[in-house]
Motif scaffolding. Sequence first.
Motif, PDB file in Angstrom:
ATOM      1  N   MET A 167      13.951  26.092  -9.333  1.00 27.06           N
ATOM      2  CA  MET A 167      13.741  24.739  -8.806  1.00 27.06           C
ATOM      3  C   MET A 167      14.987  24.314  -8.043  1.00 27.06           C
ATOM      4  O   MET A 167      16.103  24.718  -8.365  1.00 27.06           O
ATOM      5  N   VAL A 168      14.764  23.474  -7.039  1.00 25.72           N
ATOM      6  CA  VAL A 168      15.879  22.987  -6.225  1.00 25.72           C
ATOM      7  C   VAL A 168      15.618  21.536  -5.842  1.00 25.72           C
ATOM      8  O   VAL A 168      14.482  21.125  -5.625  1.00 25.72           O
ATOM      9  N   ALA A 169      16.715  20.778  -5.788  1.00 29.28           N
ATOM     10  CA  ALA A 169      16.620  19.364  -5.425  1.00 29.28           C
ATOM     11  C   ALA A 169      16.335  19.206  -3.942  1.00 29.28           C
ATOM     12  O   ALA A 169      16.712  20.045  -3.121  1.00 29.28           O
ATOM     13  N   ASP A 170      15.689  18.114  -3.607  1.00 33.58           N
ATOM     14  CA  ASP A 170      15.485  17.723  -2.215  1.00 33.58           C
ATOM     15  C   ASP A 170      16.767  17.014  -1.783  1.00 33.58           C
ATOM     16  O   ASP A 170      16.943  15.816  -2.007  1.00 33.58           O
ATOM     17  N   LEU A 171      17.683  17.766  -1.199  1.00 30.97           N
ATOM     18  CA  LEU A 171      19.019  17.251  -0.910  1.00 30.97           C
ATOM     19  C   LEU A 171      19.011  16.080   0.065  1.00 30.97           C
ATOM     20  O   LEU A 171      19.944  15.276   0.072  1.00 30.97           O
ATOM     21  N   ASP A 172      17.965  15.954   0.857  1.00 31.18           N
ATOM     22  CA  ASP A 172      17.853  14.796   1.744  1.00 31.18           C
ATOM     23  C   ASP A 172      17.669  13.489   0.975  1.00 31.18           C
ATOM     24  O   ASP A 172      17.763  12.408   1.556  1.00 31.18           O
ATOM     25  N   LYS A 173      17.418  13.581  -0.327  1.00 30.47           N
ATOM     26  CA  LYS A 173      17.228  12.375  -1.143  1.00 30.47           C
ATOM     27  C   LYS A 173      18.464  12.023  -1.975  1.00 30.47           C
ATOM     28  O   LYS A 173      18.398  11.154  -2.841  1.00 30.47           O
ATOM     29  N   ILE A 174      19.576  12.678  -1.700  1.00 30.74           N
ATOM     30  CA  ILE A 174      20.808  12.352  -2.440  1.00 30.74           C
ATOM     31  C   ILE A 174      21.176  10.888  -2.244  1.00 30.74           C
ATOM     32  O   ILE A 174      21.431  10.162  -3.208  1.00 30.74           O
ATOM     33  N   ARG A 175      21.210  10.425  -1.010  1.00 33.37           N
ATOM     34  CA  ARG A 175      21.598   9.038  -0.727  1.00 33.37           C
ATOM     35  C   ARG A 175      20.681   8.049  -1.443  1.00 33.37           C
ATOM     36  O   ARG A 175      21.153   7.111  -2.095  1.00 33.37           O
ATOM     37  N   ASP A 176      19.374   8.247  -1.347  1.00 30.93           N
ATOM     38  CA  ASP A 176      18.426   7.336  -1.992  1.00 30.93           C
ATOM     39  C   ASP A 176      18.577   7.356  -3.515  1.00 30.93           C
ATOM     40  O   ASP A 176      18.458   6.323  -4.169  1.00 30.93           O
ATOM     41  N   THR A 177      18.838   8.539  -4.070  1.00 27.34           N
ATOM     42  CA  THR A 177      19.032   8.650  -5.522  1.00 27.34           C
ATOM     43  C   THR A 177      20.277   7.891  -5.950  1.00 27.34           C
ATOM     44  O   THR A 177      20.268   7.200  -6.971  1.00 27.34           O
ATOM     45  N   ILE A 178      21.327   7.986  -5.170  1.00 27.75           N
ATOM     46  CA  ILE A 178      22.569   7.258  -5.476  1.00 27.75           C
ATOM     47  C   ILE A 178      22.312   5.759  -5.474  1.00 27.75           C
ATOM     48  O   ILE A 178      22.730   5.042  -6.393  1.00 27.75           O
ATOM     49  N   ILE A 179      21.638   5.276  -4.456  1.00 26.62           N
ATOM     50  CA  ILE A 179      21.362   3.831  -4.348  1.00 26.62           C
ATOM     51  C   ILE A 179      20.587   3.346  -5.572  1.00 26.62           C
ATOM     52  O   ILE A 179      20.923   2.314  -6.163  1.00 26.62           O
ATOM     53  N   MET A 180      19.573   4.090  -5.981  1.00 29.52           N
ATOM     54  CA  MET A 180      18.780   3.694  -7.147  1.00 29.52           C
ATOM     55  C   MET A 180      19.597   3.813  -8.437  1.00 29.52           C
ATOM     56  O   MET A 180      19.538   2.945  -9.307  1.00 29.52           O
ATOM     57  N   ALA A 181      20.374   4.883  -8.569  1.00 31.14           N
ATOM     58  CA  ALA A 181      21.181   5.085  -9.774  1.00 31.14           C
ATOM     59  C   ALA A 181      22.202   3.966  -9.946  1.00 31.14           C
ATOM     60  O   ALA A 181      22.489   3.556 -11.075  1.00 31.14           O
ATOM     61  N   LEU A 182      22.729   3.467  -8.865  1.00 33.81           N
ATOM     62  CA  LEU A 182      23.670   2.341  -8.954  1.00 33.81           C
ATOM     63  C   LEU A 182      23.003   1.091  -9.525  1.00 33.81           C
ATOM     64  O   LEU A 182      23.671   0.227 -10.068  1.00 33.81           O
ATOM     65  N   GLU A 183      21.673   1.046  -9.418  1.00 29.75           N
ATOM     66  CA  GLU A 183      20.897  -0.059 -10.000  1.00 29.75           C
ATOM     67  C   GLU A 183      20.354   0.305 -11.385  1.00 29.75           C
ATOM     68  O   GLU A 183      19.628  -0.474 -11.995  1.00 29.75           O
ATOM     69  N   GLY A 184      20.652   1.512 -11.845  1.00 25.47           N
ATOM     70  CA  GLY A 184      20.184   1.951 -13.160  1.00 25.47           C
ATOM     71  C   GLY A 184      18.750   2.448 -13.161  1.00 25.47           C
ATOM     72  O   GLY A 184      18.095   2.458 -14.200  1.00 25.47           O
ATOM     73  N   ILE A 185      18.258   2.897 -12.003  1.00 28.26           N
ATOM     74  CA  ILE A 185      16.864   3.318 -11.860  1.00 28.26           C
ATOM     75  C   ILE A 185      16.805   4.765 -11.375  1.00 28.26           C
ATOM     76  O   ILE A 185      17.523   5.142 -10.446  1.00 28.26           O
ATOM     77  N   GLN A 186      15.937   5.564 -11.983  1.00 26.76           N
ATOM     78  CA  GLN A 186      15.688   6.941 -11.549  1.00 26.76           C
ATOM     79  C   GLN A 186      14.727   6.934 -10.374  1.00 26.76           C
ATOM     80  O   GLN A 186      13.627   6.383 -10.480  1.00 26.76           O
ATOM     81  N   LEU A 187      15.113   7.518  -9.256  1.00 22.55           N
ATOM     82  CA  LEU A 187      14.220   7.662  -8.105  1.00 22.55           C
ATOM     83  C   LEU A 187      13.013   8.507  -8.529  1.00 22.55           C
ATOM     84  O   LEU A 187      13.177   9.539  -9.164  1.00 22.55           O
ATOM     85  N   GLN A 188      11.824   8.071  -8.172  1.00 23.15           N
ATOM     86  CA  GLN A 188      10.583   8.748  -8.558  1.00 23.15           C
ATOM     87  C   GLN A 188       9.804   9.182  -7.326  1.00 23.15           C
ATOM     88  O   GLN A 188       9.943   8.575  -6.272  1.00 23.15           O
ATOM     89  N   PRO A 189       8.954  10.165  -7.438  1.00 21.45           N
ATOM     90  CA  PRO A 189       8.800  11.041  -8.591  1.00 21.45           C
ATOM     91  C   PRO A 189       9.998  11.993  -8.682  1.00 21.45           C
ATOM     92  O   PRO A 189      10.456  12.510  -7.663  1.00 21.45           O
ATOM     93  N   VAL A 190      10.469  12.226  -9.887  1.00 21.18           N
ATOM     94  CA  VAL A 190      11.646  13.056 -10.068  1.00 21.18           C
ATOM     95  C   VAL A 190      11.309  14.535  -9.906  1.00 21.18           C
ATOM     96  O   VAL A 190      12.129  15.323  -9.462  1.00 21.18           O
ATOM     97  N   ILE A 191      10.085  14.925 -10.242  1.00 25.37           N
ATOM     98  CA  ILE A 191       9.641  16.311 -10.054  1.00 25.37           C
ATOM     99  C   ILE A 191       8.439  16.301  -9.125  1.00 25.37           C
ATOM    100  O   ILE A 191       7.444  15.652  -9.403  1.00 25.37           O
ATOM    101  N   ALA A 192       8.590  16.997  -8.003  1.00 26.25           N
ATOM    102  CA  ALA A 192       7.518  17.011  -7.003  1.00 26.25           C
ATOM    103  C   ALA A 192       6.476  18.058  -7.365  1.00 26.25           C
ATOM    104  O   ALA A 192       6.777  19.061  -7.947  1.00 26.25           O
TER     105      ALA A 192
END
Length: 192
Positions: A167-192
């Motif tokens: 499995m590999v992360a969708d690296l284009d979603k790093i920025r969006d994941t950071i923004i959500m994590a700063l709010e305490g929220i997991q970007l979804q769906p976490v597993i495609a």
Amino acid sequence: MKLSECNIGFGITGSFCTFDKIIPQIKVLSDECVRVMPIFSYNASSMDTRFFKADEFRKKVEAITGEPIISTIQGAEPIGPSSCLDIMVIAPCTGNTAAKLAQGITDSPVLMAAKAHMRNNKPLVLAISTNDALGINFQNIGKLMAMKNIYFVPFKQDNYKDKPNSMVADLDKIRDTIIMALEGIQLQPVIA
């Protein structure tokens, strides 16, 4: 917190085949954030591979971030007491790194930085890249998903026919994941 106000630690471990894909993500963050502090595992810092020469890759990351690379445990340890990061990313996060993080092992600069950062109750973002995510490492990923302040860049199987456990992360979603994590929220769906 806005991304433009953030100091980000960017840990890089040895999934060498993803190095060319994280360079643009580091650039995006460096252009938008206050500071991107690069932290390399021993292997990422020193191993020449068919994908990059170690020295070439280090110079490229330093040129983008304008920061010297932290490549020793001693260099990473002050991250905790100084509380200098708002968030830390490990991209790529290998199965080896995920397993050690899940078990509390700190034997590399990236793992020391993560441990030091997490003591401050701040978010850690993992961009999984491992050939055994759906094999032996599945338990470690599950353990990390249940831990406080750990967030995952959405990930998926990358080659289910030839590497069914990979499995590999969708690296284009790093920025969006950071923004959500700063709010305490997991970007979804976490597993495609």
